[in-house]
Design a protein around this motif. Structure first.
Motif, PDB file in Angstrom:
ATOM      1  N   SER A   1       5.813  11.465  -8.072  1.00  0.00           N
ATOM      2  CA  SER A   1       7.181  11.458  -8.598  1.00  0.00           C
ATOM      3  C   SER A   1       8.120  12.408  -7.865  1.00  0.00           C
ATOM      4  O   SER A   1       9.340  12.313  -8.030  1.00  0.00           O
ATOM      5  N   GLN A   2       7.593  13.311  -7.040  1.00  0.00           N
ATOM      6  CA  GLN A   2       8.465  14.213  -6.301  1.00  0.00           C
ATOM      7  C   GLN A   2       9.151  13.524  -5.119  1.00  0.00           C
ATOM      8  O   GLN A   2      10.077  14.067  -4.536  1.00  0.00           O
ATOM      9  N   VAL A   3       8.704  12.303  -4.761  1.00  0.00           N
ATOM     10  CA  VAL A   3       9.333  11.581  -3.651  1.00  0.00           C
ATOM     11  C   VAL A   3      10.670  11.031  -4.148  1.00  0.00           C
ATOM     12  O   VAL A   3      10.719  10.124  -4.971  1.00  0.00           O
ATOM     13  N   GLN A   4      11.742  11.627  -3.657  1.00  0.00           N
ATOM     14  CA  GLN A   4      13.082  11.243  -4.088  1.00  0.00           C
ATOM     15  C   GLN A   4      13.751  10.264  -3.132  1.00  0.00           C
ATOM     16  O   GLN A   4      14.744   9.639  -3.500  1.00  0.00           O
ATOM     17  N   ARG A   5      13.260  10.153  -1.932  1.00  0.00           N
ATOM     18  CA  ARG A   5      13.810   9.211  -0.963  1.00  0.00           C
ATOM     19  C   ARG A   5      12.710   8.757  -0.021  1.00  0.00           C
ATOM     20  O   ARG A   5      11.850   9.542   0.371  1.00  0.00           O
ATOM     21  N   VAL A   6      12.777   7.493   0.358  1.00  0.00           N
ATOM     22  CA  VAL A   6      12.040   6.986   1.512  1.00  0.00           C
ATOM     23  C   VAL A   6      13.133   6.619   2.504  1.00  0.00           C
ATOM     24  O   VAL A   6      14.006   5.800   2.195  1.00  0.00           O
ATOM     25  N   LEU A   7      13.130   7.270   3.650  1.00  0.00           N
ATOM     26  CA  LEU A   7      14.180   7.092   4.645  1.00  0.00           C
ATOM     27  C   LEU A   7      13.621   6.404   5.874  1.00  0.00           C
ATOM     28  O   LEU A   7      12.504   6.700   6.296  1.00  0.00           O
ATOM     29  N   CYS A   8      14.403   5.505   6.427  1.00  0.00           N
ATOM     30  CA  CYS A   8      13.969   4.808   7.628  1.00  0.00           C
ATOM     31  C   CYS A   8      15.177   4.447   8.484  1.00  0.00           C
ATOM     32  O   CYS A   8      16.314   4.719   8.121  1.00  0.00           O
ATOM     33  N   GLY A   9      14.910   3.836   9.600  1.00  0.00           N
ATOM     34  CA  GLY A   9      15.964   3.470  10.540  1.00  0.00           C
ATOM     35  C   GLY A   9      15.719   2.091  11.089  1.00  0.00           C
ATOM     36  O   GLY A   9      15.467   1.154  10.348  1.00  0.00           O
ATOM     37  N   HIS A  10      15.763   1.961  12.388  1.00  0.00           N
ATOM     38  CA  HIS A  10      15.470   0.773  13.169  1.00  0.00           C
ATOM     39  C   HIS A  10      16.508  -0.334  13.033  1.00  0.00           C
ATOM     40  O   HIS A  10      16.833  -0.982  14.007  1.00  0.00           O
ATOM     41  N   VAL A  11      17.046  -0.563  11.861  1.00  0.00           N
ATOM     42  CA  VAL A  11      17.945  -1.698  11.640  1.00  0.00           C
ATOM     43  C   VAL A  11      19.370  -1.382  12.098  1.00  0.00           C
ATOM     44  O   VAL A  11      20.148  -2.286  12.358  1.00  0.00           O
ATOM     45  N   HIS A  12      19.721  -0.106  12.203  1.00  0.00           N
ATOM     46  CA  HIS A  12      21.067   0.287  12.622  1.00  0.00           C
ATOM     47  C   HIS A  12      22.120  -0.220  11.642  1.00  0.00           C
ATOM     48  O   HIS A  12      23.182  -0.684  12.040  1.00  0.00           O
TER      49      HIS A  12
ATOM     50  N   ALA B   1      23.365   0.677   7.276  1.00  0.00           N
ATOM     51  CA  ALA B   1      23.089   1.339   6.001  1.00  0.00           C
ATOM     52  C   ALA B   1      22.704   0.285   4.964  1.00  0.00           C
ATOM     53  O   ALA B   1      23.483  -0.596   4.636  1.00  0.00           O
ATOM     54  N   ILE B   2      21.468   0.386   4.478  1.00  0.00           N
ATOM     55  CA  ILE B   2      20.937  -0.544   3.479  1.00  0.00           C
ATOM     56  C   ILE B   2      20.087   0.284   2.523  1.00  0.00           C
ATOM     57  O   ILE B   2      19.422   1.239   2.946  1.00  0.00           O
ATOM     58  N   GLN B   3      20.091  -0.067   1.251  1.00  0.00           N
ATOM     59  CA  GLN B   3      19.252   0.658   0.299  1.00  0.00           C
ATOM     60  C   GLN B   3      18.625  -0.296  -0.701  1.00  0.00           C
ATOM     61  O   GLN B   3      19.129  -1.385  -0.948  1.00  0.00           O
ATOM     62  N   LEU B   4      17.508   0.154  -1.258  1.00  0.00           N
ATOM     63  CA  LEU B   4      16.726  -0.647  -2.190  1.00  0.00           C
ATOM     64  C   LEU B   4      15.901   0.299  -3.047  1.00  0.00           C
ATOM     65  O   LEU B   4      15.426   1.323  -2.550  1.00  0.00           O
ATOM     66  N   LEU B   5      15.708  -0.025  -4.319  1.00  0.00           N
ATOM     67  CA  LEU B   5      14.744   0.716  -5.122  1.00  0.00           C
ATOM     68  C   LEU B   5      13.348   0.287  -4.677  1.00  0.00           C
ATOM     69  O   LEU B   5      13.044  -0.903  -4.623  1.00  0.00           O
ATOM     70  N   PHE B   6      12.523   1.267  -4.341  1.00  0.00           N
ATOM     71  CA  PHE B   6      11.206   0.997  -3.778  1.00  0.00           C
ATOM     72  C   PHE B   6      10.218   1.947  -4.435  1.00  0.00           C
ATOM     73  O   PHE B   6      10.354   3.173  -4.319  1.00  0.00           O
ATOM     74  N   ALA B   7       9.274   1.397  -5.162  1.00  0.00           N
ATOM     75  CA  ALA B   7       8.200   2.195  -5.777  1.00  0.00           C
ATOM     76  C   ALA B   7       8.757   3.302  -6.659  1.00  0.00           C
ATOM     77  O   ALA B   7       8.239   4.413  -6.685  1.00  0.00           O
TER      78      ALA B   7
ATOM     79  N   LEU C   1       0.833  -1.209   0.000  1.00  0.00           N
ATOM     80  CA  LEU C   1       0.000   0.000   0.000  1.00  0.00           C
ATOM     81  C   LEU C   1       0.867   1.258   0.000  1.00  0.00           C
ATOM     82  O   LEU C   1       0.581   2.223  -0.709  1.00  0.00           O
ATOM     83  N   LEU C   2       1.939   1.246   0.797  1.00  0.00           N
ATOM     84  CA  LEU C   2       2.854   2.382   0.805  1.00  0.00           C
ATOM     85  C   LEU C   2       3.492   2.552  -0.570  1.00  0.00           C
ATOM     86  O   LEU C   2       3.585   3.665  -1.083  1.00  0.00           O
ATOM     87  N   ALA C   3       3.909   1.448  -1.179  1.00  0.00           N
ATOM     88  CA  ALA C   3       4.515   1.519  -2.515  1.00  0.00           C
ATOM     89  C   ALA C   3       3.542   2.123  -3.522  1.00  0.00           C
ATOM     90  O   ALA C   3       3.941   2.926  -4.374  1.00  0.00           O
ATOM     91  N   ASP C   4       2.273   1.778  -3.426  1.00  0.00           N
ATOM     92  CA  ASP C   4       1.270   2.356  -4.329  1.00  0.00           C
ATOM     93  C   ASP C   4       1.192   3.873  -4.179  1.00  0.00           C
ATOM     94  O   ASP C   4       1.119   4.598  -5.168  1.00  0.00           O
ATOM     95  N   VAL C   5       1.225   4.356  -2.957  1.00  0.00           N
ATOM     96  CA  VAL C   5       1.160   5.809  -2.711  1.00  0.00           C
ATOM     97  C   VAL C   5       2.424   6.480  -3.232  1.00  0.00           C
ATOM     98  O   VAL C   5       2.364   7.482  -3.949  1.00  0.00           O
ATOM     99  N   ILE C   6       3.589   5.944  -2.883  1.00  0.00           N
ATOM    100  CA  ILE C   6       4.864   6.551  -3.298  1.00  0.00           C
ATOM    101  C   ILE C   6       4.966   6.585  -4.821  1.00  0.00           C
ATOM    102  O   ILE C   6       5.378   7.596  -5.406  1.00  0.00           O
ATOM    103  N   ALA C   7       4.572   5.520  -5.479  1.00  0.00           N
ATOM    104  CA  ALA C   7       4.682   5.439  -6.943  1.00  0.00           C
ATOM    105  C   ALA C   7       3.838   6.496  -7.648  1.00  0.00           C
ATOM    106  O   ALA C   7       4.145   6.876  -8.779  1.00  0.00           O
ATOM    107  N   ARG C   8       2.805   6.980  -7.011  1.00  0.00           N
ATOM    108  CA  ARG C   8       1.927   7.998  -7.613  1.00  0.00           C
ATOM    109  C   ARG C   8       2.471   9.419  -7.490  1.00  0.00           C
ATOM    110  O   ARG C   8       1.886  10.354  -8.035  1.00  0.00           O
TER     111      ARG C   8
END
Length: 142
Positions: free
Chosen positions: A53-64, A66-72, A44-51
């Protein structure tokens, strides 16, 4: 929450935007982190982000770590931590452990409407040391 995000993103479609979460919306490959999977609704989040185009980053934490992935259609980054890091062990049965690796952070620089992200160590290291470059080297400071 996702309706509110969609509404907020729709108000400024021209503004370079970062969406920030605490928990990552994707599996990391680190078994004990992925089994805990504290974020639900990734599709559901991916659906919102994909709509939006101004969203250039989705940033998160918790894992402590540095990890990255193409998402939406944008880059999703998990920030490292200035404390301990979760051990990088992608075996499915790896134990839940942490390491006292050098602390890091993400530094985001907005340049001409684009986010440029640096992963920076927090601990002080020797340097800086100047490069010894010929006078005609491209990009050399004058």
């Amino acid at each position: 929450m996702l309706i509110a995000l969609h509404t907020a993103l729709g108000k400024r479609p021209e503004a370079p935007t970062r969406v920030m979460l605490h928990h990552p919306p994707f599996d990391t490959g680190i078994g004990h982190i992925d089994r805990a999977r504290l974020f639900t609704g990734s599709g559901l989040l991916a659906d919102v982000i994909a709509r939006h185009s101004q969203v250039q980053r989705v940033l998160c934490g918790h894992v402590h770590r540095a990890i990255q992935l193409l998402f939406a259609g944008t880059l999703c980054q998990i920030a490292p931590l200035v404390g301990h890091q979760v051990t990088l062990d992608i075996r499915p049965d790896a134990p839940s452990c942490f390491m006292l690796e050098p602390p890091e952070l993400l530094l985001h620089w907005l340049d001409k409407g684009r986010f440029v992200t640096h992963t920076a160590k927090v601990d002080r290291a020797p340097g800086p040391f100047p490069f010894l470059l010929p006078d005609d080297y491209p990009g050399r400071a004058r």
